[in-house]
Design a protein around this motif. Structure first.
Motif, mmCIF file in Angstrom:
data_model
loop_
_atom_site.group_PDB
_atom_site.id
_atom_site.type_symbol
_atom_site.label_atom_id
_atom_site.label_comp_id
_atom_site.label_asym_id
_atom_site.label_seq_id
_atom_site.Cartn_x
_atom_site.Cartn_y
_atom_site.Cartn_z
ATOM 1 N N SER A 66 -6.886 -2.786 1.515
ATOM 2 C CA SER A 66 -5.564 -2.521 2.095
ATOM 3 C C SER A 66 -5.093 -1.109 1.765
ATOM 4 O O SER A 66 -4.442 -0.452 2.591
ATOM 5 N N MET A 67 -5.426 -0.627 0.572
ATOM 6 C CA MET A 67 -5.058 0.736 0.199
ATOM 7 C C MET A 67 -5.769 1.760 1.082
ATOM 8 O O MET A 67 -5.161 2.712 1.581
ATOM 9 N N LEU A 68 -7.064 1.560 1.278
ATOM 10 C CA LEU A 68 -7.855 2.525 2.040
ATOM 11 C C LEU A 68 -7.506 2.510 3.522
ATOM 12 O O LEU A 68 -7.722 3.504 4.225
ATOM 13 N N ALA A 69 -6.998 1.371 4.006
ATOM 14 C CA ALA A 69 -6.642 1.266 5.421
ATOM 15 C C ALA A 69 -5.274 1.871 5.725
ATOM 16 O O ALA A 69 -4.920 2.042 6.891
ATOM 17 N N HIS A 70 -4.501 2.216 4.673
ATOM 18 C CA HIS A 70 -3.142 2.726 4.884
ATOM 19 C C HIS A 70 -3.168 4.209 5.228
ATOM 20 O O HIS A 70 -4.010 4.965 4.718
ATOM 21 N N PRO B 273 0.795 -1.236 0.000
ATOM 22 C CA PRO B 273 0.000 0.000 0.000
ATOM 23 C C PRO B 273 0.823 1.279 0.000
ATOM 24 O O PRO B 273 0.486 2.235 -0.701
ATOM 25 N N GLU B 274 1.916 1.304 0.756
ATOM 26 C CA GLU B 274 2.738 2.516 0.791
ATOM 27 C C GLU B 274 3.341 2.801 -0.582
ATOM 28 O O GLU B 274 3.337 3.939 -1.058
ATOM 29 N N GLN B 275 3.849 1.738 -1.233
ATOM 30 C CA GLN B 275 4.408 1.894 -2.571
ATOM 31 C C GLN B 275 3.324 2.252 -3.576
ATOM 32 O O GLN B 275 3.552 3.050 -4.505
ATOM 33 N N VAL B 276 2.141 1.675 -3.413
ATOM 34 C CA VAL B 276 1.026 1.975 -4.318
ATOM 35 C C VAL B 276 0.705 3.461 -4.300
ATOM 36 O O VAL B 276 0.607 4.108 -5.346
ATOM 37 N N TRP B 277 0.544 4.018 -3.112
ATOM 38 C CA TRP B 277 0.191 5.445 -3.017
ATOM 39 C C TRP B 277 1.337 6.337 -3.510
ATOM 40 O O TRP B 277 1.095 7.393 -4.103
ATOM 41 N N ARG B 278 2.594 5.893 -3.300
ATOM 42 C CA ARG B 278 3.725 6.684 -3.797
ATOM 43 C C ARG B 278 3.696 6.750 -5.316
ATOM 44 O O ARG B 278 3.863 7.832 -5.918
ATOM 45 N N LEU B 279 3.479 5.602 -5.961
ATOM 46 C CA LEU B 279 3.453 5.568 -7.421
ATOM 47 C C LEU B 279 2.242 6.293 -7.989
ATOM 48 O O LEU B 279 2.334 6.947 -9.038
ATOM 49 N N ILE B 280 1.122 6.180 -7.306
ATOM 50 C CA ILE B 280 -0.083 6.887 -7.766
ATOM 51 C C ILE B 280 0.178 8.384 -7.838
ATOM 52 O O ILE B 280 -0.157 9.052 -8.829
ATOM 53 N N ARG B 281 0.810 8.907 -6.803
ATOM 54 C CA ARG B 281 1.061 10.350 -6.768
ATOM 55 C C ARG B 281 2.204 10.739 -7.701
ATOM 56 O O ARG B 281 2.140 11.785 -8.360
ATOM 57 N N ALA B 282 3.249 9.903 -7.789
ATOM 58 C CA ALA B 282 4.415 10.246 -8.608
ATOM 59 C C ALA B 282 4.104 10.209 -10.097
ATOM 60 O O ALA B 282 4.628 11.019 -10.868
ATOM 61 N N HIS B 283 3.250 9.282 -10.506
ATOM 62 C CA HIS B 283 2.982 9.098 -11.932
ATOM 63 C C HIS B 283 1.562 9.493 -12.328
ATOM 64 O O HIS B 283 1.122 9.163 -13.430
ATOM 65 N N LYS B 284 0.887 10.197 -11.421
ATOM 66 C CA LYS B 284 -0.469 10.682 -11.700
ATOM 67 C C LYS B 284 -1.351 9.562 -12.251
ATOM 68 O O LYS B 284 -1.972 9.681 -13.317
ATOM 69 N N VAL B 285 -1.360 8.468 -11.515
ATOM 70 C CA VAL B 285 -2.097 7.282 -11.932
ATOM 71 C C VAL B 285 -3.599 7.570 -11.971
ATOM 72 O O VAL B 285 -4.147 8.199 -11.063
ATOM 73 N N THR B 286 -4.235 7.108 -13.022
ATOM 74 C CA THR B 286 -5.673 7.319 -13.202
ATOM 75 C C THR B 286 -6.481 6.033 -13.067
ATOM 76 O O THR B 286 -7.682 6.082 -12.791
ATOM 77 N N HIS B 287 -5.826 4.880 -13.267
ATOM 78 C CA HIS B 287 -6.544 3.607 -13.283
ATOM 79 C C HIS B 287 -5.734 2.518 -12.578
ATOM 80 O O HIS B 287 -4.502 2.480 -12.673
ATOM 81 N N LEU B 288 -6.446 1.630 -11.916
ATOM 82 C CA LEU B 288 -5.854 0.397 -11.405
ATOM 83 C C LEU B 288 -6.963 -0.638 -11.249
ATOM 84 O O LEU B 288 -8.152 -0.308 -11.249
ATOM 85 N N CYS B 289 -6.560 -1.897 -11.141
ATOM 86 C CA CYS B 289 -7.514 -2.997 -10.995
ATOM 87 C C CYS B 289 -7.060 -3.914 -9.873
ATOM 88 O O CYS B 289 -5.882 -3.956 -9.524
ATOM 89 N N GLY B 290 -8.010 -4.681 -9.344
ATOM 90 C CA GLY B 290 -7.654 -5.659 -8.327
ATOM 91 C C GLY B 290 -8.866 -6.216 -7.617
ATOM 92 O O GLY B 290 -10.006 -5.794 -7.849
ATOM 93 N N ALA B 291 -8.607 -7.170 -6.754
ATOM 94 C CA ALA B 291 -9.659 -7.736 -5.914
ATOM 95 C C ALA B 291 -10.053 -6.713 -4.847
ATOM 96 O O ALA B 291 -9.289 -5.789 -4.540
ATOM 97 N N PRO B 292 -11.245 -6.851 -4.264
ATOM 98 C CA PRO B 292 -11.649 -5.920 -3.199
ATOM 99 C C PRO B 292 -10.632 -5.815 -2.076
ATOM 100 O O PRO B 292 -10.459 -4.744 -1.492
#
Length: 527
Positions: free
Chosen positions: A262-266, A238-257
């Motif tokens: 885990s992202m929202l709980a971070h 999750p920490e790496q996910v949010w870092r990459l989202i902000r660094a690369h202006k991510v608009t889309h991702l996919c995954g299981a609930p």
């Protein structure tokens, strides 16, 4: 008369076009490594040429064992460019399980990441086919040497219905089955995903979903088709996910609930919408209304997708209606939790009773979801009997029970094998899980049957609490009883970390073993 208007459909052509139209745009970011679309197309054709040098011929099978990386993306295009069938391997499988797939598919070459060398070598030793191994590591790796010595190659597709790849199921109830995709299905499914998720050249896609799983729901081809940027992620943290989202202006991702949970709980999760706004496509299990509500409150748009390995990933989408945006968050979450309708290339979904008849659209009569169309597999590789059983009348049976709402949207009730029959009463595990998930101290919940001498079986819940939460078993049972019929409430609650597949789906087969006492499990120390 020659048909001048027909060209066979193949997803490899998406990259050929983007290499021309978006030549200097960034195609892939993998740590410190970046490639433009022109460079990616060159590397893909060199990979095809390199495979030919190794003796790979059209129709041969080439396997890939790698996390989400530029090599995995290159192989998704490069193996078909060589005319071979791609066999993506689940990186969490044991060497014996991998060896079974290598032999069943008849793999001649196995491309593998350096981090997975031990697994690749052990799988090769355990196999009868003994495929040639090609290791991908730094710039001096065998893979890079193969590309540097090769001549570019592209084997044109003559028949769009010819096999493109073999994707193996998880095999939770037996040996994994090889699901055969064709070029036409992958091409059309990729277009459906691009359309439904509104991908365009300004988009940035983060690889939180394994590319080896249903070819990442066909998003490698969808993202490439529009000239967007692939941002690789080797492991979901999750920490790496949010870092990459902000660094690369991510608009889309996919995954299981569970990935979104885990992202929202971070602690790094946003409390309001990011710029650009993030769209999360969730599938693999029904997202609870509580999860969807949390995501919307964080400014994350959610599209609920449904499908299986046998349907190229998401064959069904909970199509948002314009009027929904004006609804209260709670009601919007309830609507979004439904599986929905067939995607733009799919046939209309059917929900069939035991006699193969469509159930009424009354939101209460249950039946099994049945699917058909270009985004349904050719069949199971080397298993005609299983193919016939899966689609006895030309409609693929999903194994999922659902109801149909008056507006035509279907909603999953449960997996056929997950329905709990207690004292003659049917209990949908999904309904109990959704009730538990509304409790603020519950991060994740899964409900399965436990054998019972009096009732036959009773529901038992396995729960992961939110960090710092101290809710007790008795409190959660009482909470469930206040929201469900008393017989549906779990008879016991076990606090633990839930076992999951590599794609983040909860492994209910393992939970059933725990409940039956067949295997031990670890409990939450807060007990």
């Amino acid at each position: 008369m020659q048909n001048l208007s027909f060209e066979p459909l193949t997803p490899t052509n998406f990259l050929r076009r983007s290499a021309l139209v978006f030549a200097e745009r960034t195609a892939v970011v993998d740590g410190e490594v970046t490639f433009t679309y022109a460079a990616l197309w060159e590397r893909v054709r060199l990979l095809a040429g390199g495979l030919a040098q190794l003796g790979v011929r059209p129709g041969d099978r080439v396997a890939v064992l790698a996390p989400n990386s530029h090599m995995m993306l290159e192989a998704t295009f490069g193996v078909p460019a060589a005319g071979a069938l791609l066999v993506p391997l689940n990186i969490r499988l044991s060497p014996d399980e991998l060896a079974y797939i290598l032999d069943h598919a008849g793999v001649s070459v196995l491309l593998h990441d350096a981090e997975l060398t031990a697994s690749a070598e052990a799988a090769r030793e355990a196999s009868r086919s003994r495929p040639r191994l090609v290791c991908v590591g730094d710039s001096g790796s065998e893979y890079e040497a193969l590309l540097s010595s090769a001549e570019p190659l592209l084997v044109e597709v003559a028949d769009e219905r010819s096999p493109l790849s073999i994707n193996y199921t998880s095999g939770t109830t037996g040996r994994p089955k090889g699901v055969v995709y064709h070029h036409r299905g992958a091409y059309l499914q990729a277009l459906a995903m691009a359309l439904h998720t509104k991908l365009d050249v300004r988009s940035s896609y983060l690889w939180t979903l394994p590319m080896f799983h249903c070819h990442g729901w066909c998003f490698p081809w969808a993202v490439t088709a529009v000239g967007a940027t692939h941002v690789c992620l080797r492991k979901v943290d999750p920490e790496q996910v949010w870092r990459l989202i902000r660094a690369h202006k991510v608009t889309h991702l996919c995954g299981a609930p569970t990935v979104l949970m885990s992202m929202l709980a971070h602690p790094h999760a946003p409390t309001s919408a990011l710029e650009p706004r993030l769209l999360a496509c969730v599938g693999g299990a029904p997202p609870s209304p509580a999860l969807l509500e949390r995501a919307l409150q964080a400014g994350i748009d959610v599209i609920h997708l449904y499908g299986l390995t046998e349907t190229y990933g998401p064959a069904v989408i909970c199509q948002p209606q314009p009027e929904w945006s004006d609804l209260p968050v709670e009601l919007l979450a309830d609507l979004t939790a439904r599986q929905g309708v067939g995607n733009v290339i799919a046939q209309p979904i059917r929900v069939l009773d035991e006699n193969g008849n469509d159930v009424p659209a009354d939101a209460s009569t249950t039946g099994q979801i049945a699917l058909r169309g270009n985004d349904v597999m050719v069949g199971y590789y080397r298993d005609p009997e299983a193919t016939r059983a899966a689609a006895p009348d030309g409609w693929f049976r999903s194994g999922d029970l659902a109801v149909r709402h008056p507006d035509g949207y279907v909603q999953l009730v449960d997996r056929v094998k997950d329905v709990i029959i207690s004292g003659g009463e049917n209990i949908a595990s999904v309904e109990v899980e959704n009730a538990l998930m509304t409790h603020p101290d519950v991060l994740e919940a899964a409900v399965v049957a436990r054998p019972d001498p009096h009732w036959g079986e009773v529901p038992i819940a396995y729960v992961t609490r939110t960090p710092g939460a101290t809710v007790t078993e008795a409190e959660l049972i009482d909470y469930a009883r206040s929201r469900l019929a008393r017989f549906k409430a779990p008879k016991a609650v076990v606090f633990t970390e839930l076992p999951k597949t590599s794609t983040g789906k909860i492994r209910k087969n393992v939970l059933r073993q725990w409940a039956a006492g067949d295997v031990p499990h670890m409990t939450d120390s807060r007990g």
